[in-house]
Design a protein around this motif. Structure first.
Motif, PDB file in Angstrom:
ATOM      1  N   MET A 123     -35.776 -96.105  52.959  1.00 37.48           N
ATOM      2  CA  MET A 123     -36.354 -95.185  53.945  1.00 37.48           C
ATOM      3  C   MET A 123     -36.746 -95.945  55.218  1.00 37.48           C
ATOM      4  O   MET A 123     -36.537 -95.472  56.328  1.00 37.48           O
ATOM      5  CB  MET A 123     -37.583 -94.482  53.352  1.00 37.48           C
ATOM      6  CG  MET A 123     -38.118 -93.361  54.221  1.00 37.48           C
ATOM      7  SD  MET A 123     -36.895 -92.026  54.377  1.00 37.48           S
ATOM      8  CE  MET A 123     -37.780 -90.917  55.487  1.00 37.48           C
ATOM      9  N   LYS A 124     -37.315 -97.178  55.046  1.00 39.16           N
ATOM     10  CA  LYS A 124     -37.691 -97.980  56.204  1.00 39.16           C
ATOM     11  C   LYS A 124     -36.458 -98.380  57.005  1.00 39.16           C
ATOM     12  O   LYS A 124     -36.479 -98.422  58.237  1.00 39.16           O
ATOM     13  CB  LYS A 124     -38.447 -99.217  55.750  1.00 39.16           C
ATOM     14  CG  LYS A 124     -39.847 -98.933  55.204  1.00 39.16           C
ATOM     15  CD  LYS A 124     -40.553-100.221  54.847  1.00 39.16           C
ATOM     16  CE  LYS A 124     -41.971 -99.942  54.334  1.00 39.16           C
ATOM     17  NZ  LYS A 124     -42.675-101.196  53.982  1.00 39.16           N
ATOM     18  N   GLN A 125     -35.371 -98.670  56.279  1.00 33.80           N
ATOM     19  CA  GLN A 125     -34.131 -99.037  56.952  1.00 33.80           C
ATOM     20  C   GLN A 125     -33.609 -97.871  57.804  1.00 33.80           C
ATOM     21  O   GLN A 125     -33.133 -98.067  58.923  1.00 33.80           O
ATOM     22  CB  GLN A 125     -33.080 -99.436  55.916  1.00 33.80           C
ATOM     23  CG  GLN A 125     -31.794 -99.986  56.526  1.00 33.80           C
ATOM     24  CD  GLN A 125     -30.807-100.434  55.466  1.00 33.80           C
ATOM     25  OE1 GLN A 125     -31.053-100.251  54.281  1.00 33.80           O
ATOM     26  NE2 GLN A 125     -29.705-101.024  55.890  1.00 33.80           N
ATOM     27  N   PHE A 126     -33.716 -96.665  57.257  1.00 30.19           N
ATOM     28  CA  PHE A 126     -33.283 -95.477  58.007  1.00 30.19           C
ATOM     29  C   PHE A 126     -34.133 -95.284  59.265  1.00 30.19           C
ATOM     30  O   PHE A 126     -33.609 -94.965  60.339  1.00 30.19           O
ATOM     31  CB  PHE A 126     -33.376 -94.239  57.110  1.00 30.19           C
ATOM     32  CG  PHE A 126     -33.076 -92.946  57.823  1.00 30.19           C
ATOM     33  CD1 PHE A 126     -31.768 -92.589  58.129  1.00 30.19           C
ATOM     34  CD2 PHE A 126     -34.113 -92.094  58.210  1.00 30.19           C
ATOM     35  CE1 PHE A 126     -31.491 -91.397  58.795  1.00 30.19           C
ATOM     36  CE2 PHE A 126     -33.846 -90.919  58.872  1.00 30.19           C
ATOM     37  CZ  PHE A 126     -32.534 -90.565  59.160  1.00 30.19           C
ATOM     38  N   GLU A 127     -35.452 -95.483  59.123  1.00 27.18           N
ATOM     39  CA  GLU A 127     -36.342 -95.328  60.281  1.00 27.18           C
ATOM     40  C   GLU A 127     -36.049 -96.380  61.345  1.00 27.18           C
ATOM     41  O   GLU A 127     -36.121 -96.100  62.546  1.00 27.18           O
ATOM     42  CB  GLU A 127     -37.798 -95.420  59.821  1.00 27.18           C
ATOM     43  CG  GLU A 127     -38.240 -94.243  58.957  1.00 27.18           C
ATOM     44  CD  GLU A 127     -39.659 -94.404  58.452  1.00 27.18           C
ATOM     45  OE1 GLU A 127     -40.232 -95.505  58.657  1.00 27.18           O
ATOM     46  OE2 GLU A 127     -40.193 -93.449  57.863  1.00 27.18           O
ATOM     47  N   ASN A 128     -35.701 -97.602  60.922  1.00 24.01           N
ATOM     48  CA  ASN A 128     -35.348 -98.651  61.885  1.00 24.01           C
ATOM     49  C   ASN A 128     -34.082 -98.294  62.653  1.00 24.01           C
ATOM     50  O   ASN A 128     -34.000 -98.480  63.874  1.00 24.01           O
ATOM     51  CB  ASN A 128     -35.155 -99.987  61.160  1.00 24.01           C
ATOM     52  CG  ASN A 128     -36.448-100.530  60.585  1.00 24.01           C
ATOM     53  OD1 ASN A 128     -37.538-100.218  61.089  1.00 24.01           O
ATOM     54  ND2 ASN A 128     -36.353-101.334  59.537  1.00 24.01           N
ATOM     55  N   ILE A 129     -33.087 -97.764  61.916  1.00 23.44           N
ATOM     56  CA  ILE A 129     -31.840 -97.349  62.573  1.00 23.44           C
ATOM     57  C   ILE A 129     -32.110 -96.208  63.540  1.00 23.44           C
ATOM     58  O   ILE A 129     -31.581 -96.169  64.659  1.00 23.44           O
ATOM     59  CB  ILE A 129     -30.794 -96.936  61.512  1.00 23.44           C
ATOM     60  CG1 ILE A 129     -30.398 -98.147  60.667  1.00 23.44           C
ATOM     61  CG2 ILE A 129     -29.570 -96.319  62.177  1.00 23.44           C
ATOM     62  CD1 ILE A 129     -29.461 -97.822  59.533  1.00 23.44           C
ATOM     63  N   LEU A 130     -32.959 -95.266  63.113  1.00 22.73           N
ATOM     64  CA  LEU A 130     -33.279 -94.113  63.953  1.00 22.73           C
ATOM     65  C   LEU A 130     -33.971 -94.539  65.245  1.00 22.73           C
ATOM     66  O   LEU A 130     -33.688 -94.001  66.323  1.00 22.73           O
ATOM     67  CB  LEU A 130     -34.165 -93.137  63.177  1.00 22.73           C
ATOM     68  CG  LEU A 130     -34.411 -91.766  63.826  1.00 22.73           C
ATOM     69  CD1 LEU A 130     -33.097 -91.023  64.009  1.00 22.73           C
ATOM     70  CD2 LEU A 130     -35.372 -90.934  62.983  1.00 22.73           C
ATOM     71  N   SER A 131     -34.861 -95.512  65.155  1.00 19.63           N
ATOM     72  CA  SER A 131     -35.555 -96.000  66.352  1.00 19.63           C
ATOM     73  C   SER A 131     -34.582 -96.700  67.298  1.00 19.63           C
ATOM     74  O   SER A 131     -34.726 -96.618  68.529  1.00 19.63           O
ATOM     75  CB  SER A 131     -36.686 -96.955  65.945  1.00 19.63           C
ATOM     76  OG  SER A 131     -36.162 -98.102  65.289  1.00 19.63           O
ATOM     77  N   GLN A 132     -33.576 -97.365  66.740  1.00 18.78           N
ATOM     78  CA  GLN A 132     -32.580 -98.014  67.580  1.00 18.78           C
ATOM     79  C   GLN A 132     -31.667 -96.994  68.252  1.00 18.78           C
ATOM     80  O   GLN A 132     -31.271 -97.171  69.410  1.00 18.78           O
ATOM     81  CB  GLN A 132     -31.743 -98.989  66.738  1.00 18.78           C
ATOM     82  CG  GLN A 132     -32.526-100.176  66.211  1.00 18.78           C
ATOM     83  CD  GLN A 132     -31.671-101.082  65.343  1.00 18.78           C
ATOM     84  OE1 GLN A 132     -30.450-101.057  65.427  1.00 18.78           O
ATOM     85  NE2 GLN A 132     -32.326-101.885  64.501  1.00 18.78           N
ATOM     86  N   VAL A 133     -31.344 -95.926  67.531  1.00 24.05           N
ATOM     87  CA  VAL A 133     -30.469 -94.888  68.093  1.00 24.05           C
ATOM     88  C   VAL A 133     -31.114 -94.242  69.316  1.00 24.05           C
ATOM     89  O   VAL A 133     -30.424 -93.900  70.284  1.00 24.05           O
ATOM     90  CB  VAL A 133     -30.139 -93.833  67.016  1.00 24.05           C
ATOM     91  CG1 VAL A 133     -29.456 -92.619  67.641  1.00 24.05           C
ATOM     92  CG2 VAL A 133     -29.267 -94.433  65.925  1.00 24.05           C
ATOM     93  N   LYS A 134     -32.438 -94.091  69.282  1.00 27.29           N
ATOM     94  CA  LYS A 134     -33.127 -93.467  70.406  1.00 27.29           C
ATOM     95  C   LYS A 134     -32.970 -94.256  71.703  1.00 27.29           C
ATOM     96  O   LYS A 134     -33.076 -93.699  72.801  1.00 27.29           O
ATOM     97  CB  LYS A 134     -34.612 -93.297  70.070  1.00 27.29           C
ATOM     98  CG  LYS A 134     -34.882 -92.271  68.976  1.00 27.29           C
ATOM     99  CD  LYS A 134     -36.364 -92.163  68.685  1.00 27.29           C
ATOM    100  CE  LYS A 134     -36.633 -91.132  67.584  1.00 27.29           C
ATOM    101  NZ  LYS A 134     -38.084 -91.027  67.262  1.00 27.29           N
ATOM    102  N   SER A 135     -32.717 -95.556  71.582  1.00 28.79           N
ATOM    103  CA  SER A 135     -32.558 -96.388  72.776  1.00 28.79           C
ATOM    104  C   SER A 135     -31.113 -96.425  73.271  1.00 28.79           C
ATOM    105  O   SER A 135     -30.821 -97.025  74.299  1.00 28.79           O
ATOM    106  CB  SER A 135     -33.038 -97.816  72.495  1.00 28.79           C
ATOM    107  OG  SER A 135     -32.239 -98.420  71.483  1.00 28.79           O
TER     108      SER A 135
END
Length: 362
Positions: free
Chosen positions: A1-13
């Motif tokens: 789940m943390k890995q998904f949140e990290n990817i999601l935060s990167q996608v926003k940029s």
């Protein structure tokens, strides 16, 4: 789940171009193997032969990691995906986006342009998917059921005559060569008015709907409805979905009176002759509203549809406007419902045969 949140935060940029590339990469990860997994979840351990519907089957090894079966009744072999709309489908990685565009009611040209597919391929995909819903959603009607036949223009869009030219007699426009040798087109109504009212230039479509949003629709015949056409549709589909507590509300057509006689408990007839469009709880307003929505959706998104595919578009509208309107994940539910039927492929292949049979209905 943390890995998904990290990817999601990167996608926003990401920039818009990078987001589109990332989205295509995600969609490309969906393969035919994922469809097999979904299909296997749907059927569970109870496999059914797509040829004879027998459940007397046994496992017969595997091929490319996919389970194979053989039917003990007809002797034919098959796999989980055999007979479904995805059977022999190529470029399955485009299917998720294709379903999204279908649920957005995009036209053939728009889908073909975005997915870089041929128009004929997109048309075939659309009707393979829609053919999977023909025998689905046999939910019983509840309470008052409004029933009426609605006329639609008979359309031979895309068909060729015996001489190899496109049929124009039932198209919205016709073309000719003027005195200067140029091709011109004109609305049919400009020179030849269509017949008013119900005629052989119209197709009668049966529409049934209750007050809870359960709907059934099927084309009846060319021209005015008959007792035989109404009885055929009700005996094959509608009567199985009625129960003791239903009350049918119709207009004063003789066909409904004779077909319903002795078949249902209550039948309320509304006539315009005595100005009885509404009688207490009984009216056809729900049906007329659904009819208006269907025609508006059809005209707004597709301009016109061939009569050959009319049943599929009725099911298309039913899926969007009634079945999936409250779904939290309509794309996934749409896919799962489509994969549940193992007759879609053969039904799609027999569309022309079914259409020719329809033209003979009395």
């Amino acid at each position: 789940m943390k890995q998904f949140e990290n990817i999601l935060s990167q996608v926003k940029s990401f920039t818009n171009v990078e987001k589109r590339k990332f989205a295509k990469l995600i969609l490309a990860s969906v393969s035919l193997g994922d469809l097999y997994e979904t299909r296997s979840e749907i059927i569970g351990e109870k496999s059914c032969c797509p040829n004879c519907d027998s459940e007397k089957v046994k496992k017969n090894g595997s091929h490319n990691g996919k389970q194979r079966y053989v039917c003990l009744e007809c002797g034919k072999g098959y796999r989980d995906m055999t007979g479904t709309f995805a059977y022999r489908m190529q470029h399955a990685t485009k299917l998720p986006r294709f379903i999204e565009l279908m649920l957005e009611s995009k036209s053939i040209r728009e889908i073909a342009l975005e997915l870089k597919m041929g128009r004929q391929t997109v048309l075939d995909w659309r009707h393979k998917v829609l053919s999977a819903f023909n025998d689905s959603f046999t939910k019983e009607f509840m309470g008052i059921v409004e029933t009426d036949d609605i006329p639609m223009v008979f359309n031979q869009k895309g068909r060729l005559s015996t001489s190899g030219t496109f049929l124009d007699e039932y198209r919205r426009t016709f073309t000719w060569t003027n005195q200067y040798g140029n091709r011109e087109s004109r609305r049919m109504d400009a020179d030849r008015n269509r017949k008013r009212g119900i005629s052989d230039e119209k197709v009668s479509v049966l529409l049934c709907i209750d007050r809870y949003g359960t709907i059934g629709a099927r084309k009846l015949r060319k021209g005015r409805i008959t007792i035989e056409s109404v009885r055929r549709v009700f005996d094959n589909e509608i009567f199985d979905r009625l129960n003791y507590g239903n009350v049918m509300v119709t207009d004063g057509s003789t066909a409904y009176r004779k077909v319903f006689r002795g078949k249902i408990l209550g039948h309320q007839v509304l006539t315009t002759r005595k100005n009885q469009r509404v009688r207490g709880f009984y009216h056809l307003n729900t049906l007329n509203n659904a009819d208006g929505q269907f025609k508006k959706w059809l005209k707004g998104n597709f301009s016109s549809v061939a009569t050959k595919y009319l049943d599929n578009y009725l099911m298309y509208f039913k899926m969007i406007a009634f079945v999936l309107r409250s779904s939290e994940d309509p794309d996934n539910e749409f896919l799962r419902l489509a994969l549940a039927d193992n007759k879609a492929y053969s039904r799609m292949k027999s569309l022309e045969e079914s259409y020719q049979e329809f033209l003979t209905y009395m």
